[in-house]
Design a protein around this motif. Structure first.
Motif, PDB file in Angstrom:
ATOM      1  N   ASN A  45      -6.485  25.619  45.105  1.00 56.09           N
ATOM      2  CA  ASN A  45      -6.746  24.230  44.703  1.00 56.09           C
ATOM      3  C   ASN A  45      -6.176  23.212  45.674  1.00 56.09           C
ATOM      4  N   HIS A  46      -5.746  23.679  46.805  1.00 58.35           N
ATOM      5  CA  HIS A  46      -5.098  22.778  47.769  1.00 58.35           C
ATOM      6  C   HIS A  46      -6.116  22.258  48.786  1.00 58.35           C
ATOM      7  N   ARG A  47      -5.850  21.074  49.314  1.00 57.11           N
ATOM      8  CA  ARG A  47      -6.815  20.488  50.268  1.00 57.11           C
ATOM      9  C   ARG A  47      -6.896  21.277  51.580  1.00 57.11           C
ATOM     10  N   TRP A  48      -5.898  22.082  51.868  1.00 48.38           N
ATOM     11  CA  TRP A  48      -5.957  22.882  53.101  1.00 48.38           C
ATOM     12  C   TRP A  48      -6.399  24.321  52.829  1.00 48.38           C
ATOM     13  N   TYR A  49      -6.926  24.552  51.640  1.00 48.95           N
ATOM     14  CA  TYR A  49      -7.312  25.930  51.279  1.00 48.95           C
ATOM     15  C   TYR A  49      -8.149  26.592  52.373  1.00 48.95           C
ATOM     16  N   MET A  50      -9.163  25.874  52.861  1.00 49.32           N
ATOM     17  CA  MET A  50     -10.099  26.522  53.794  1.00 49.32           C
ATOM     18  C   MET A  50      -9.431  26.883  55.128  1.00 49.32           C
TER      19      MET A  50
END
Ligand SMILES: [Fe+2]
Ligand SMILES: [Fe+2]
Length: 268
Positions: free
Chosen positions: A203-208
């Motif tokens: 669920n984090h913005r840096w997941y990808m």
């Protein structure tokens, strides 16, 4: 005036060159510490606990004497590190063959696929702790090692890749690694902290960014050309804040971890 200046300049550069050569020779001739005595190596206990290999602490303490001491400082069995080591020096002189190949092939794959330098750096560093330090919880150790020198996103991705490796994401074509079935057995279930870390990372913005590390986290053995380390010089230059004093000597919160890799056989 300029005619006179020219020979002075070339004399100065010849002197500088000679000084550099002398310095290099002095470095090469520099003796290893504790000369004239047998230098005993007691390996770190973390590699012994829980194994069948007896820990040789008592035995080596019994051998200690005027002719036998415990090793402190450069070990002649290892390549000597420069006085101000860079990240690439650790790749060259300290990281084991499999980790060296694995990190470079992962980073090269990310580069060839057109990923950002953030992703390429994260791939290049993701298993760095396995190279010469420690395997247990390697994503965390690797992230901690590099955190003072890279962007927060790179360190984050390095840490999270460890947990994300255990969880498929079909939307980007990432499957649970076949190798993990062989490494751990098909019934292996990752522990609670790994499952929790995965949920949070997802669920984090840096997941990808971290997910891309897992996508490029492929082991190549004999069937691939190992990329030149020099291929990454510029990317490392832009994305890794190399300390002037050298890794291990800049007083950062992880300097001791780099020193541990410079002198892995120190007794204390
Ligand atoms: Fe890993
Ligand atoms: Fe890996």
């Amino acid at each position: 005036m300029s005619d006179d200046a020219a020979p002075v300049t070339s004399k100065a550069s010849a002197d500088a060159e000679e000084a550099a050569i002398n310095y290099e020779m002095a470095e090469l001739a520099e003796e290893f510490p504790q000369a004239g005595r047998r230098r005993m190596i007691l390996p770190s206990p973390i590699g012994f606990v829980g194994t069948d290999t007896p820990y040789p602490e008592m035995e080596l303490l019994g051998q200690m004497g005027p002719d036998a001491v415990f090793m402190m400082g450069d070990n002649p069995a290892l390549p000597r590190m420069p006085k101000k080591p860079t990240l690439l020096d650790f790749f060259r002189h300290r990281f084991g063959g499999i980790t060296f190949r694995h990190l470079l092939t992962s980073a090269k794959r990310a580069l060839d696929d057109g990923h950002s330098e953030t992703v390429v750096m994260a791939c290049m560093l993701h298993d760095i702790a396995n190279g010469c330090l420690i395997r247990v919880d390697h994503g965390y150790w690797s992230a901690q090692l590099v955190a003072p020198y890279v962007s927060e996103e790179v360190a984050w991705a390095v840490q999270k890749h460890q947990a994300l490796r255990y969880f498929a994401d079909e939307s980007v074509g990432y499957k649970y690694p076949e190798s993990y079935h062989r490494f751990f057995g098909p019934d292996y279930v990752p522990p609670e902290y790994i499952r929790k870390e995965h949920e949070e990372a997802r669920n984090h913005r840096w997941y990808m960014t971290a997910r891309q590390v897992t996508i490029n986290d492929i082991y190549f053995f004999d069937d691939v050309v190992i990329p030149d380390l020099e291929l990454f010089t510029d990317i490392v230059g832009r994305n890794f804040k190399q300390p002037e004093e050298g890794l291990g000597f800049d007083g950062s919160p992880t300097a001791h971890m780099w020193r541990t890799m410079i002198w892995p056989n120190n007794f204390l």
